[in-house]
Scaffold this active site. Structure first.
Site, PDB file in Angstrom:
ATOM      1  N   THR A 142      11.760 -40.102   7.119  1.00 40.79           N
ATOM      2  CA  THR A 142      11.262 -38.767   7.468  1.00 40.79           C
ATOM      3  C   THR A 142       9.959 -38.472   6.741  1.00 40.79           C
ATOM      4  O   THR A 142       8.975 -38.025   7.347  1.00 40.79           O
ATOM      5  CB  THR A 142      12.320 -37.701   7.129  1.00 40.79           C
ATOM      6  OG1 THR A 142      13.518 -37.982   7.846  1.00 40.79           O
ATOM      7  CG2 THR A 142      11.823 -36.308   7.496  1.00 40.79           C
ATOM      8  N   LEU A 143       9.915 -38.730   5.433  1.00 39.49           N
ATOM      9  CA  LEU A 143       8.700 -38.477   4.667  1.00 39.49           C
ATOM     10  C   LEU A 143       7.526 -39.299   5.189  1.00 39.49           C
ATOM     11  O   LEU A 143       6.413 -38.774   5.363  1.00 39.49           O
ATOM     12  CB  LEU A 143       8.950 -38.806   3.193  1.00 39.49           C
ATOM     13  CG  LEU A 143       9.860 -37.839   2.421  1.00 39.49           C
ATOM     14  CD1 LEU A 143      10.286 -38.458   1.096  1.00 39.49           C
ATOM     15  CD2 LEU A 143       9.175 -36.503   2.189  1.00 39.49           C
TER      16      LEU A 143
ATOM     17  N   ALA B 234      11.314 -37.837  -5.635  1.00 35.73           N
ATOM     18  CA  ALA B 234      11.296 -38.338  -7.007  1.00 35.73           C
ATOM     19  C   ALA B 234      11.338 -39.861  -6.949  1.00 35.73           C
ATOM     20  O   ALA B 234      12.060 -40.432  -6.133  1.00 35.73           O
ATOM     21  CB  ALA B 234      12.499 -37.811  -7.783  1.00 35.73           C
TER      22      ALA B 234
ATOM     23  N   CYS C  81      -2.502  -3.526   7.323  1.00 38.48           N
ATOM     24  CA  CYS C  81      -2.127  -3.664   8.730  1.00 38.48           C
ATOM     25  C   CYS C  81      -2.483  -2.398   9.500  1.00 38.48           C
ATOM     26  O   CYS C  81      -2.512  -1.294   8.955  1.00 38.48           O
ATOM     27  CB  CYS C  81      -0.637  -3.975   8.862  1.00 38.48           C
ATOM     28  SG  CYS C  81       0.450  -2.641   8.310  1.00 38.48           S
TER      29      CYS C  81
ATOM     30  N   ARG D  65      21.490 -23.499  -6.037  1.00 37.77           N
ATOM     31  CA  ARG D  65      22.660 -23.362  -6.913  1.00 37.77           C
ATOM     32  C   ARG D  65      22.268 -23.369  -8.393  1.00 37.77           C
ATOM     33  O   ARG D  65      22.968 -22.787  -9.212  1.00 37.77           O
ATOM     34  CB  ARG D  65      23.651 -24.508  -6.651  1.00 37.77           C
ATOM     35  CG  ARG D  65      24.113 -24.575  -5.203  1.00 37.77           C
ATOM     36  CD  ARG D  65      25.121 -25.693  -4.980  1.00 37.77           C
ATOM     37  NE  ARG D  65      24.637 -27.012  -5.364  1.00 37.77           N
ATOM     38  CZ  ARG D  65      23.769 -27.742  -4.646  1.00 37.77           C
ATOM     39  NH1 ARG D  65      23.302 -27.268  -3.495  1.00 37.77           N
ATOM     40  NH2 ARG D  65      23.392 -28.942  -5.060  1.00 37.77           N
TER      41      ARG D  65
ATOM     42  N   ARG E 174      13.290 -24.357  -3.687  1.00 40.24           N
ATOM     43  CA  ARG E 174      14.025 -24.077  -2.454  1.00 40.24           C
ATOM     44  C   ARG E 174      14.085 -22.576  -2.173  1.00 40.24           C
ATOM     45  O   ARG E 174      13.973 -22.142  -1.026  1.00 40.24           O
ATOM     46  CB  ARG E 174      15.446 -24.644  -2.541  1.00 40.24           C
ATOM     47  CG  ARG E 174      15.528 -26.154  -2.519  1.00 40.24           C
ATOM     48  CD  ARG E 174      16.970 -26.615  -2.700  1.00 40.24           C
ATOM     49  NE  ARG E 174      17.091 -28.082  -2.695  1.00 40.24           N
ATOM     50  CZ  ARG E 174      18.223 -28.738  -2.862  1.00 40.24           C
ATOM     51  NH1 ARG E 174      19.352 -28.067  -3.070  1.00 40.24           N
ATOM     52  NH2 ARG E 174      18.243 -30.061  -2.838  1.00 40.24           N
TER      53      ARG E 174
ATOM     54  N   THR F  62      19.534 -39.655   4.823  1.00 40.69           N
ATOM     55  CA  THR F  62      19.731 -38.904   3.583  1.00 40.69           C
ATOM     56  C   THR F  62      20.955 -38.004   3.685  1.00 40.69           C
ATOM     57  O   THR F  62      21.742 -37.884   2.733  1.00 40.69           O
ATOM     58  CB  THR F  62      18.483 -38.066   3.264  1.00 40.69           C
ATOM     59  OG1 THR F  62      17.371 -38.940   3.052  1.00 40.69           O
ATOM     60  CG2 THR F  62      18.688 -37.213   2.024  1.00 40.69           C
TER      61      THR F  62
ATOM     62  N   ASP G  26      23.596 -39.126   0.889  1.00 41.79           N
ATOM     63  CA  ASP G  26      23.668 -38.220  -0.262  1.00 41.79           C
ATOM     64  C   ASP G  26      24.610 -37.048  -0.043  1.00 41.79           C
ATOM     65  O   ASP G  26      25.029 -36.416  -1.009  1.00 41.79           O
ATOM     66  CB  ASP G  26      22.277 -37.676  -0.592  1.00 41.79           C
ATOM     67  CG  ASP G  26      21.327 -38.746  -1.095  1.00 41.79           C
ATOM     68  OD1 ASP G  26      21.799 -39.857  -1.397  1.00 41.79           O
ATOM     69  OD2 ASP G  26      20.114 -38.471  -1.183  1.00 41.79           O
TER      70      ASP G  26
ATOM     71  N   GLU H 243       0.824  -1.213   0.000  1.00 42.47           N
ATOM     72  CA  GLU H 243       0.000   0.000   0.000  1.00 42.47           C
ATOM     73  C   GLU H 243       0.856   1.261   0.000  1.00 42.47           C
ATOM     74  O   GLU H 243       0.549   2.249  -0.676  1.00 42.47           O
ATOM     75  CB  GLU H 243      -0.926   0.010   1.217  1.00 42.47           C
ATOM     76  CG  GLU H 243      -1.872  -1.181   1.288  1.00 42.47           C
ATOM     77  CD  GLU H 243      -1.336  -2.329   2.130  1.00 42.47           C
ATOM     78  OE1 GLU H 243      -2.130  -2.936   2.876  1.00 42.47           O
ATOM     79  OE2 GLU H 243      -0.121  -2.614   2.047  1.00 42.47           O
TER      80      GLU H 243
END
Length: 359
Positions: A306-307, A167, A88, A224, A201, A213, A217, A63
């Site tokens: 975790t998932l 994936a 606000c 990046r 991300r 993980t 990994d 605004e």
């Protein structure tokens, strides 16, 4: 959606402008604002006299930017201000927008959503009305809520908006097992999908992986392959099995480490340690810590354990799943979702499906 009204046409413009703040304004909402002089028809040529959006957390709200963009301020007395979220009415990092609107001479304000933030929560509308300004709300209400789903979830559910991402191969695996030493041999998706993940991300405030993980990994979890800010890295490592030299603890981004161990030392100064007792409520405890740190969104990139924990507890708002044509034959099974996907699109050679919980 049928033929849009004039208010809906301008509100759609607000939403389009608001999106420019993606990745830069959190935990604030994305907000766009248009100022229209004597709005009377669908032809807005010459009638839009100002516009703006919330560009960065801590800086001027939409605004303010819109009103400041109006060259001839005398025209504001015959103008309507459109904004996708209630202005606000409290002092935060910036002064209340309601007071600027009132002092500008604007006589009408059209709003998409009423604010869920308890510091506002309808008080902004009441302040404008008490000053004699006509207020219309609820324009494109559903679309406005969807844009700021992170903001509304944070305030209404008292936790971050949670996105699950993985994936899987054509035969239903998310990783080979044992995991190859050469990480590229374990890539399920193509380059286009990997670039898109890095863009995602940059949109979220935090990103999480579990112990296995982080060890297998050795991910950096930074942006990046796209442009944008690095999210806060969140890693869950009950027994401190992840080597301190792993990329997730490097200086390229801040890291929040949850562990059951006490008096932990020796990590990069950018790593914050939170010691918690790991019981059946550990996921809820982690989310509570993130909520208190004003983290409004979290993307969880793995791994399987975790998932599955977040899926089993129904602690997520959407899932983004890439389906690859690659065959793994043996490995770590992909999580299972008891949801119908809402969206799908091709990303390179992969198929992306998005699953939403009710919002």
């Amino acid at each position: 959606m049928g033929v849009l009204t004039l208010d809906e046409i301008v509100m759609a413009k607000c939403l389009g402008f608001a999106e420019y703040g993606m990745g830069n304004v959190a935990p604030n909402p994305m907000v766009g604002c248009f100022i229209v002089e004597n709005p009377q028809s669908d032809d807005l040529n010459g009638e839009i006299i100002g516009h703006g959006f919330h560009e960065e957390f801590g800086k001027a709200h939409a605004e303010v930017n819109a009103i400041n963009s109006v060259i001839d301020k005398s025209r504001l007395e015959n103008a309507t201000l459109y904004v996708n979220l209630e202005p606000c009415c409290h002092h935060g990092k910036t002064p209340p927008c309601t007071e600027l609107i009132i002092s500008s001479g604007i006589k009408k304000v059209v709003i998409g959503n009423v604010d869920s933030n308890p510091l506002v929560g309808g008080a902004g509308v009441e302040r404008l009305k008490s000053a004699g300004i006509e207020v219309v709300s609820g324009i494109l209400n559903e679309e406005c809520r969807k844009l700021n789903k992170r903001f509304f979830t944070y305030h209404e559910k008292k936790r971050p908006y949670i996105i699950l991402k993985w994936a899987q191969s054509k035969d239903g695996f998310i990783s080979k097992y044992p995991v190859p030493k050469n990480r590229t041999e374990n890539m399920i998706t193509g380059t286009e999908s990997q670039k898109l993940v890095h863009e995602w991300r940059s949109h979220e405030m935090a990103i999480m992986v579990g112990t296995n993980t982080a060890i297998a990994d050795d991910p950096e979890l930074t942006v990046r392959l796209a442009y944008g800010k690095n999210p806060l890295r969140v890693v869950v490592d009950r027994d401190l099995r992840i080597p301190k030299g792993n990329k997730i603890f490097n200086a390229n981004a801040k890291t929040l480490l949850f562990t059951q161990q006490r008096n932990v030392t020796g990590y990069n100064p950018g790593t914050e340690i939170i010691s918690e007792y790991f019981d059946e409520q550990i996921e809820e405890k982690i989310l509570q810590h993130l909520w208190k740190k004003k983290i409004s969104s979290l993307i969880i990139e793995g791994g399987q354990i975790t998932l599955n924990h977040f899926i089993e507890k129904n602690l997520f708002d959407e899932a983004r799943v890439f389906y690859s044509e690659k065959i793994v034959e043996t490995g770590v099974k992909a999580p299972l979702l008891n949801l119908n996907h809402s969206e799908e699109k091709k990303v390179g050679d992969d198929l992306l499906k998005v699953f939403y919980q009710d919002f």
